[in-house]
Design an enzyme around this catalytic site. Structure first.
Site, PDB file in Angstrom:
ATOM      1  N   THR A 191       0.829  -1.194   0.000  1.00  0.00           N
ATOM      2  CA  THR A 191       0.000   0.000   0.000  1.00  0.00           C
ATOM      3  C   THR A 191       0.868   1.250   0.000  1.00  0.00           C
ATOM      4  OG1 THR A 191      -1.657  -1.178   1.314  1.00  0.00           O
ATOM      5  CG2 THR A 191      -1.789   1.231   1.290  1.00  0.00           C
ATOM      6  N   GLU A 192       0.637   2.139  -0.990  1.00  0.00           N
ATOM      7  CA  GLU A 192       1.355   3.413  -1.078  1.00  0.00           C
ATOM      8  C   GLU A 192       2.876   3.249  -1.079  1.00  0.00           C
ATOM      9  OE1 GLU A 192      -0.314   5.970  -1.771  1.00  0.00           O
ATOM     10  OE2 GLU A 192      -2.348   5.381  -1.255  1.00  0.00           O
ATOM     11  N   LEU A 193       3.335   2.096  -1.533  1.00  0.00           N
ATOM     12  CA  LEU A 193       4.761   1.762  -1.585  1.00  0.00           C
ATOM     13  C   LEU A 193       5.435   1.834  -0.212  1.00  0.00           C
ATOM     14  CD1 LEU A 193       6.083   3.303  -4.944  1.00  0.00           C
ATOM     15  CD2 LEU A 193       5.047   1.077  -4.534  1.00  0.00           C
TER      16      LEU A 193
END
Length: 400
Positions: free
Chosen positions: A146-148
């Site tokens: 998630t979101e890197l």
């Protein structure tokens, strides 16, 4: 530069309704079906359908030389199933082309990777893997959180699950003057790490239609020229899929840019490769070491966890949701577990951010709340009501 690795992230959350106790039960007690469907249908019309149709055409047109990768959250896949199966059909066409690599992530686009105990994180990854396999007929081998969001323990967990690589942000302080245009490996576990070239990515994702930008207007030929002069093995271009038609509207020329881009890049002697191909093609040139208290991400200027956990409201809501988890699991109730996992979706915490200036505008995008304070108040109201439902269920189980 030899290879361009393009990756697109697709996600829509289930946003909370403005909570007030009523007679409704289950999922719809907390989540606003009408608002979520309306937003999904708008983005599907402006982005998902035209962008995916165009990308499928480009894959055919370039006879296998144009390749890219995507990840689609479980929350978006479920919305496609319910509200527009045509979108799901086009994604399936991409999967069938064998030129598009699908990537795993947490099924709920959640912050579970930040839990000390990684069991919930693993469960959500496996759920996404199974859903992607069932709906699209693919079995992802590469992971993006998630979101890197990335740190050493996340990399270790992902490595232990058998993935061949992980994606994250090419944060300056992490690289310490090194280039993001290489394959790296995670500290200790050795998992290959692909780092986002944020400047070249954001030239398209954020600055494409910015008239204040000294390089405006951006053309495919100009961008391809820049790419051809980059040093390194592989340039990783990671961005939101909504760049095409939603963040950058059609009248900005973004679809014309996308249509011309593969030909211009290939014409400069570069090739497109998927993440799996990149880690097979190039050896790691160094190690990345990110401690758990220095977690990085691709969000905002800080590129850390502050987009979701930067203020007391966010941290309190996250801790309350996390602490409720063991009790939810104890109910063995799939519906309650499903609601709890949707409450871990990162967007809820993102809407609570009190950052200002440019980042503040991004945080308010697609939020139904008038302020971050309203978002936090509404979340905690819904969570406390849900907590009551969980403990009522446990009390009933104890009586049996």
């Amino acid at each position: 530069m030899r290879s361009v690795c393009m990756y697109f992230q697709l996600h829509q959350p289930y946003r909370l309704k403005w909570f007030w106790p009523d007679d409704s039960k289950g999922f719809e007690r907390y989540f606003d079906v009408a608002i979520n469907r309306s937003i999904f249908e708008k983005v599907a019309r402006k982005c998902y359908l035209p962008a995916t149709t165009l990308l499928a055409e480009l894959v055919d047109q370039h006879e296998g030389n144009f390749k890219f990768s995507v990840s689609i959250t479980g929350t978006l896949l479920s919305q496609c199933e319910k509200w527009n199966p045509d979108v799901l059909d086009i994604f399936t066409q991409l999967a069938d082309s064998k030129r598009v690599e699908f990537i795993d992530e947490t099924n709920y686009h959640s912050l579970a990777g930040l839990f000390d105990d990684k069991n919930e994180f693993r469960e959500q990854i496996l759920e996404h893997h199974e859903l992607t396999s069932d709906l699209l007929g693919v079995k992802p081998q590469v992971f993006r959180n998630t979101e890197l969001l990335y740190n050493n323990s996340i990399a270790e967990t992902v490595s232990s699950m058998g993935y061949k690589a992980i994606l994250t942000e090419g944060v300056d302080q992490l690289l310490d003057s090194r280039s993001p245009n290489h394959v790296y490996k995670a500290k200790d576990c050795g998992l290959p790490v692909l780092l986002r070239n944020y400047k070249m990515s954001d030239d398209i994702g954020y600055r494409f239609s910015a008239r204040w930008w000294e390089e405006y207007p951006l053309t495919a030929d100009k961008w391809a020229n820049w790419a051809s002069t980059e040093q390194g093995d592989c340039m990783n271009i990671f961005m939101d899929y909504e760049t095409f038609g939603e963040h950058q509207w059609s009248d900005s020329g973004i679809f014309d840019f996308l249509r011309a881009l593969p030909g211009e890049v290939l014409g400069k002697g570069l090739e497109f490769n998927t993440p799996s191909e990149i880690v097979e093609k190039y050896e790691p040139v160094g190690e990345v070491d990110v401690g758990d208290f220095n977690t990085i991400s691709w969000a905002d200027m800080e590129r850390d966890t502050s987009a979701w956990l930067g203020n007391d409201m966010q941290r309190r809501c996250f801790e309350e949701a996390k602490l409720l988890g063991p009790y939810v699991k104890r109910t063995n109730d799939p519906k309650l577990i499903n609601i709890w996992r949707h409450l871990l979706t990162s967007d809820h915490y993102y809407y609570m951010s009190t950052k200002w200036l440019g980042d503040g505008d991004v945080h308010s995008y697609f939020s139904i709340h008038t302020s971050p304070y309203d978002a936090a108040i509404n979340f905690i109201a819904a969570l406390l009501d849900f907590k009551t439902c969980v403990f009522r269920k446990l009390a009933e189980m104890n009586k049996e």
